[in-house]
Motif scaffolding. Structure first.
Motif, PDB file in Angstrom:
ATOM      1  N   ASP A   1       0.998  -1.144  -0.026  1.00 15.78           N
ATOM      2  CA  ASP A   1       0.057   0.190   0.000  1.00 15.78           C
ATOM      3  C   ASP A   1       0.978   1.174  -0.162  1.00 15.78           C
ATOM      4  N   ARG A   2       1.813   1.282   0.934  1.00 14.70           N
ATOM      5  CA  ARG A   2       2.904   2.223   0.978  1.00 14.70           C
ATOM      6  C   ARG A   2       3.594   2.616  -0.507  1.00 14.70           C
ATOM      7  N   ALA A   3       3.980   1.496  -1.033  1.00 16.28           N
ATOM      8  CA  ALA A   3       4.707   1.501  -2.352  1.00 16.28           C
ATOM      9  C   ALA A   3       4.303   2.083  -3.627  1.00 16.28           C
ATOM     10  N   THR A   4       3.025   1.887  -3.737  1.00 14.50           N
ATOM     11  CA  THR A   4       2.150   2.240  -4.750  1.00 14.50           C
ATOM     12  C   THR A   4       1.036   3.368  -4.488  1.00 14.50           C
ATOM     13  N   PRO A   5       1.492   4.641  -4.856  1.00 12.22           N
ATOM     14  CA  PRO A   5       0.381   5.559  -4.244  1.00 12.22           C
ATOM     15  C   PRO A   5      -0.881   5.225  -5.451  1.00 12.22           C
ATOM     16  N   PRO A   6      -2.169   5.800  -4.822  1.00 12.62           N
ATOM     17  CA  PRO A   6      -3.394   5.549  -5.709  1.00 12.62           C
ATOM     18  C   PRO A   6      -3.164   6.269  -7.223  1.00 12.62           C
ATOM     19  N   PRO A   7      -3.512   5.957  -8.230  1.00 12.44           N
ATOM     20  CA  PRO A   7      -3.195   6.573  -9.495  1.00 12.44           C
ATOM     21  C   PRO A   7      -3.929   8.068  -9.490  1.00 12.44           C
ATOM     22  N   ARG A   8      -3.428   8.953 -10.171  1.00 11.89           N
ATOM     23  CA  ARG A   8      -3.946  10.187 -10.051  1.00 11.89           C
ATOM     24  C   ARG A   8      -4.113  10.433 -11.773  1.00 11.89           C
ATOM     25  N   ASP A   9      -5.314  11.251 -12.023  1.00 16.09           N
ATOM     26  CA  ASP A   9      -5.657  11.607 -13.218  1.00 16.09           C
ATOM     27  C   ASP A   9      -5.226  13.076 -13.609  1.00 16.09           C
ATOM     28  N   THR A  10      -3.985  12.933 -13.945  1.00 13.52           N
ATOM     29  CA  THR A  10      -3.025  13.946 -14.232  1.00 13.52           C
ATOM     30  C   THR A  10      -3.619  15.006 -15.227  1.00 13.52           C
ATOM     31  N   ALA A  11      -4.560  14.373 -16.327  1.00 12.22           N
ATOM     32  CA  ALA A  11      -5.033  15.310 -17.318  1.00 12.22           C
ATOM     33  C   ALA A  11      -6.023  16.366 -16.623  1.00 12.22           C
ATOM     34  N   THR A  12      -6.993  15.491 -15.704  1.00 19.28           N
ATOM     35  CA  THR A  12      -7.915  16.403 -15.168  1.00 19.28           C
ATOM     36  C   THR A  12      -7.473  17.456 -14.415  1.00 19.28           C
ATOM     37  N   ASP A  13      -6.262  17.181 -13.632  1.00 24.45           N
ATOM     38  CA  ASP A  13      -5.545  18.093 -12.869  1.00 24.45           C
ATOM     39  C   ASP A  13      -5.319  19.237 -13.658  1.00 24.45           C
ATOM     40  N   VAL A  14      -4.671  19.077 -14.759  1.00 23.91           N
ATOM     41  CA  VAL A  14      -4.147  20.017 -15.848  1.00 23.91           C
ATOM     42  C   VAL A  14      -5.270  20.996 -16.290  1.00 23.91           C
ATOM     43  N   VAL A  15      -6.279  20.252 -16.640  1.00 20.30           N
ATOM     44  CA  VAL A  15      -7.578  21.045 -17.131  1.00 20.30           C
ATOM     45  C   VAL A  15      -7.972  21.762 -16.005  1.00 20.30           C
ATOM     46  N   ARG A  16      -8.237  21.319 -14.698  1.00 24.47           N
ATOM     47  CA  ARG A  16      -8.633  22.069 -13.640  1.00 24.47           C
ATOM     48  C   ARG A  16      -7.785  23.656 -13.517  1.00 24.47           C
ATOM     49  N   TRP A  17      -6.552  23.388 -13.429  1.00 21.16           N
ATOM     50  CA  TRP A  17      -5.667  24.483 -13.381  1.00 21.16           C
ATOM     51  C   TRP A  17      -5.870  25.390 -14.514  1.00 21.16           C
ATOM     52  N   ALA A  18      -6.091  24.912 -15.749  1.00 22.59           N
ATOM     53  CA  ALA A  18      -6.398  25.643 -17.015  1.00 22.59           C
ATOM     54  C   ALA A  18      -7.617  26.423 -16.735  1.00 22.59           C
ATOM     55  N   ALA A  19      -8.839  25.799 -16.220  1.00 17.40           N
ATOM     56  CA  ALA A  19      -9.840  26.560 -16.068  1.00 17.40           C
ATOM     57  C   ALA A  19      -9.801  27.574 -14.992  1.00 17.40           C
ATOM     58  N   PHE A  20      -8.981  27.275 -13.926  1.00 18.22           N
ATOM     59  CA  PHE A  20      -8.972  28.176 -12.902  1.00 18.22           C
ATOM     60  C   PHE A  20      -8.047  29.480 -13.553  1.00 18.22           C
ATOM     61  N   SER A  21      -7.413  29.289 -14.362  1.00 23.33           N
ATOM     62  CA  SER A  21      -6.481  30.429 -14.878  1.00 23.33           C
ATOM     63  C   SER A  21      -7.512  31.337 -15.946  1.00 23.33           C
ATOM     64  N   CYS A  22      -8.170  30.286 -16.642  1.00 21.92           N
ATOM     65  CA  CYS A  22      -9.384  31.296 -17.553  1.00 21.92           C
ATOM     66  C   CYS A  22     -10.015  32.164 -16.786  1.00 21.92           C
ATOM     67  N   LEU A  23     -10.259  31.988 -15.392  1.00 21.09           N
ATOM     68  CA  LEU A  23     -11.257  32.854 -14.666  1.00 21.09           C
ATOM     69  C   LEU A  23     -10.304  33.981 -14.064  1.00 21.09           C
ATOM     70  N   LEU A  24      -9.203  33.531 -13.657  1.00 26.10           N
ATOM     71  CA  LEU A  24      -8.323  34.254 -12.904  1.00 26.10           C
ATOM     72  C   LEU A  24      -7.680  35.311 -13.470  1.00 26.10           C
ATOM     73  N   VAL A  25      -7.212  34.991 -14.880  1.00 30.39           N
ATOM     74  CA  VAL A  25      -6.374  35.942 -15.669  1.00 30.39           C
ATOM     75  C   VAL A  25      -7.102  37.159 -16.101  1.00 30.39           C
ATOM     76  N   PRO A  26      -8.340  37.225 -16.395  1.00 30.76           N
ATOM     77  CA  PRO A  26      -9.291  38.078 -16.887  1.00 30.76           C
ATOM     78  C   PRO A  26      -9.597  39.066 -15.614  1.00 30.76           C
ATOM     79  N   LEU A  27      -9.713  38.437 -14.338  1.00 32.96           N
ATOM     80  CA  LEU A  27      -9.833  39.387 -13.197  1.00 32.96           C
ATOM     81  C   LEU A  27      -8.758  40.095 -13.039  1.00 32.96           C
ATOM     82  N   VAL A  28      -7.386  39.542 -13.092  1.00 32.40           N
ATOM     83  CA  VAL A  28      -6.263  40.377 -12.859  1.00 32.40           C
ATOM     84  C   VAL A  28      -5.982  41.331 -13.951  1.00 32.40           C
TER      85      VAL A  28
END
Length: 110
Positions: free
Chosen positions: A11-38
């Motif tokens: 259990d300690r040797a193999t961390p649970p798999p992460r969906d990295t594409a979803t993480d990237v898309v979430r950060w990109a969507a966050f920047s789509c909102l943040l950049v215009p506000l800035v």
């Protein structure tokens, strides 16, 4: 009442798999909102901030499509690596059902 199960070495040797594409898309969507506000905060026009938001949203959508396509291709390759290769026409064995003449190897000698 039993307590929490202690983690095993596996259990300690193999961390649970992460969906990295979803993480990237979430950060990109966050920047789509943040950049215009800035931009608005620093005095850019509303039209300029809206145009920037639309451009970022388009790039984010295209990247999401490409990431998903890449994940499907990687999953397909991994599945092909796990499947045994059966050769031409998906035959099994090493010649048990092949056509052609057989030379006398198993014929009785009289």
């Amino acid at each position: 009442m039993p307590g929490p199960r202690p983690a095993s070495e596996a259990d300690r040797a193999t961390p649970p798999p992460r969906d990295t594409a979803t993480d990237v898309v979430r950060w990109a969507a966050f920047s789509c909102l943040l950049v215009p506000l800035v931009l608005l905060g620093y005095g850019a026009s509303l039209a300029g901030a809206a145009g920037t938001a639309l451009g970022l949203a388009a790039v984010t959508g295209a990247c999401r499509v490409l990431l998903r396509q890449s994940e499907r291709g990687a999953a397909r390759l991994a599945a092909e690596d796990r499947a045994p290769h059966r050769g031409r026409h998906h035959r099994t064995g090493t010649g048990s059902h092949r056509g052609g003449r057989h030379t006398g190897g198993d014929t009785p000698v009289g």
